[in-house]
Motif scaffolding. Structure first.
Motif, PDB file in Angstrom:
ATOM      1  N   LEU A 116      59.598  87.258  50.465  1.00  0.00           N
ATOM      2  CA  LEU A 116      59.462  88.724  50.498  1.00  0.00           C
ATOM      3  C   LEU A 116      60.032  89.346  49.227  1.00  0.00           C
ATOM      4  N   VAL A 117      61.170  88.847  48.796  1.00  0.00           N
ATOM      5  CA  VAL A 117      61.794  89.333  47.557  1.00  0.00           C
ATOM      6  C   VAL A 117      60.901  89.011  46.356  1.00  0.00           C
ATOM      7  N   LEU A 118      60.359  87.802  46.323  1.00  0.00           N
ATOM      8  CA  LEU A 118      59.481  87.399  45.223  1.00  0.00           C
ATOM      9  C   LEU A 118      58.249  88.299  45.143  1.00  0.00           C
ATOM     10  N   VAL A 119      57.627  88.571  46.282  1.00  0.00           N
ATOM     11  CA  VAL A 119      56.446  89.440  46.307  1.00  0.00           C
ATOM     12  C   VAL A 119      56.815  90.844  45.825  1.00  0.00           C
ATOM     13  N   LEU A 120      57.937  91.355  46.291  1.00  0.00           N
ATOM     14  CA  LEU A 120      58.377  92.680  45.853  1.00  0.00           C
ATOM     15  C   LEU A 120      58.620  92.695  44.354  1.00  0.00           C
ATOM     16  N   TRP A 121      59.267  91.666  43.850  1.00  0.00           N
ATOM     17  CA  TRP A 121      59.562  91.555  42.425  1.00  0.00           C
ATOM     18  C   TRP A 121      58.278  91.539  41.610  1.00  0.00           C
ATOM     19  N   LEU A 122      57.292  90.793  42.073  1.00  0.00           N
ATOM     20  CA  LEU A 122      56.021  90.686  41.346  1.00  0.00           C
ATOM     21  C   LEU A 122      55.234  91.995  41.372  1.00  0.00           C
ATOM     22  N   PHE A 123      55.271  92.706  42.503  1.00  0.00           N
ATOM     23  CA  PHE A 123      54.453  93.900  42.631  1.00  0.00           C
ATOM     24  C   PHE A 123      55.148  95.190  42.228  1.00  0.00           C
ATOM     25  N   LYS A 124      56.452  95.239  42.306  1.00  0.00           N
ATOM     26  CA  LYS A 124      57.159  96.468  41.952  1.00  0.00           C
ATOM     27  C   LYS A 124      57.505  96.520  40.467  1.00  0.00           C
ATOM     28  N   ASP A 130      67.718  94.025  38.803  1.00  0.00           N
ATOM     29  CA  ASP A 130      68.103  92.686  38.337  1.00  0.00           C
ATOM     30  C   ASP A 130      68.439  91.782  39.523  1.00  0.00           C
ATOM     31  N   LEU A 131      68.993  92.369  40.571  1.00  0.00           N
ATOM     32  CA  LEU A 131      69.325  91.607  41.771  1.00  0.00           C
ATOM     33  C   LEU A 131      68.076  90.982  42.375  1.00  0.00           C
ATOM     34  N   ILE A 132      67.010  91.754  42.464  1.00  0.00           N
ATOM     35  CA  ILE A 132      65.744  91.255  43.007  1.00  0.00           C
ATOM     36  C   ILE A 132      65.226  90.116  42.127  1.00  0.00           C
ATOM     37  N   GLY A 133      65.238  90.321  40.825  1.00  0.00           N
ATOM     38  CA  GLY A 133      64.769  89.290  39.898  1.00  0.00           C
ATOM     39  C   GLY A 133      65.606  88.031  39.976  1.00  0.00           C
TER      40      GLY A 133
END
Length: 158
Positions: A116-124, A130-133
């Motif tokens: 979920l975090v990876l998808v958010l990182w890719l789309f947002k 930086d935390l998400i990345g």
């Protein structure tokens, strides 16, 4: 009641840990996922406590699951060698059978939240913090390591 708690204490601890992990990362995902850039801010400001908790929990769960997998694979190899079998190939089914239910649930929770975090990182994009990345890259590293183990344990011979 005391006997129940004694028998279930490890499950309770694991459940609380995983629930806190999901809660904290859901808060991060919600904050970043619903963020609409305003003015000069391209990413949402996250509370320092939230960033610290999310980072500690993600790193801890990653380390715990990876070490559990590694130790279990080592045990299977050791037991195979002691039984006189070839220790070059490890049976993935045997490794999976030796993992506790807590470890399997922890792996599934880590992978699910991480994806979920990876998808958010890719789309947002820029709206991601930086935390998400960092968590997305950590998940990718974990998956590469796990895939290496999976493909290494694959039995290609008769």
């Amino acid at each position: 009641m005391t006997d129940f708690l004694r028998r279930q204490i490890f499950n309770i601890i694991a459940g609380v840990f995983l629930a806190v992990f999901v809660f904290v990362w859901s808060a991060v995902l919600l904050r970043v996922g619903t963020w609409v850039p305003t003015g000069d801010l391209t990413a949402p400001e996250l509370n320092g406590a939230l960033v610290t908790a999310a980072g500690v929990l993600a790193t801890s769960l990653s380390s715990l699951t990876a070490s559990a997998l590694g130790f279990t694979i080592s045990e299977v190899k050791r037991d195979s060698a002691n039984a006189g079998e070839s220790s070059a190939v490890v049976s993935p089914a045997e490794v999976a059978l030796r993992l506790s239910g807590r470890v399997i649930v922890a792996i599934m929770v880590y992978i699910t939240m991480g994806l979920l975090v990876l998808v958010l990182w890719l789309f947002k994009g820029q709206a991601s913090t930086d935390l998400i990345g960092a968590f997305a890259l950590s998940l990718l590293g974990w998956l590469v390591g796990a895939a290496g183990v999976v493909f290494q344990t694959e039995n290609t011979g008769p």
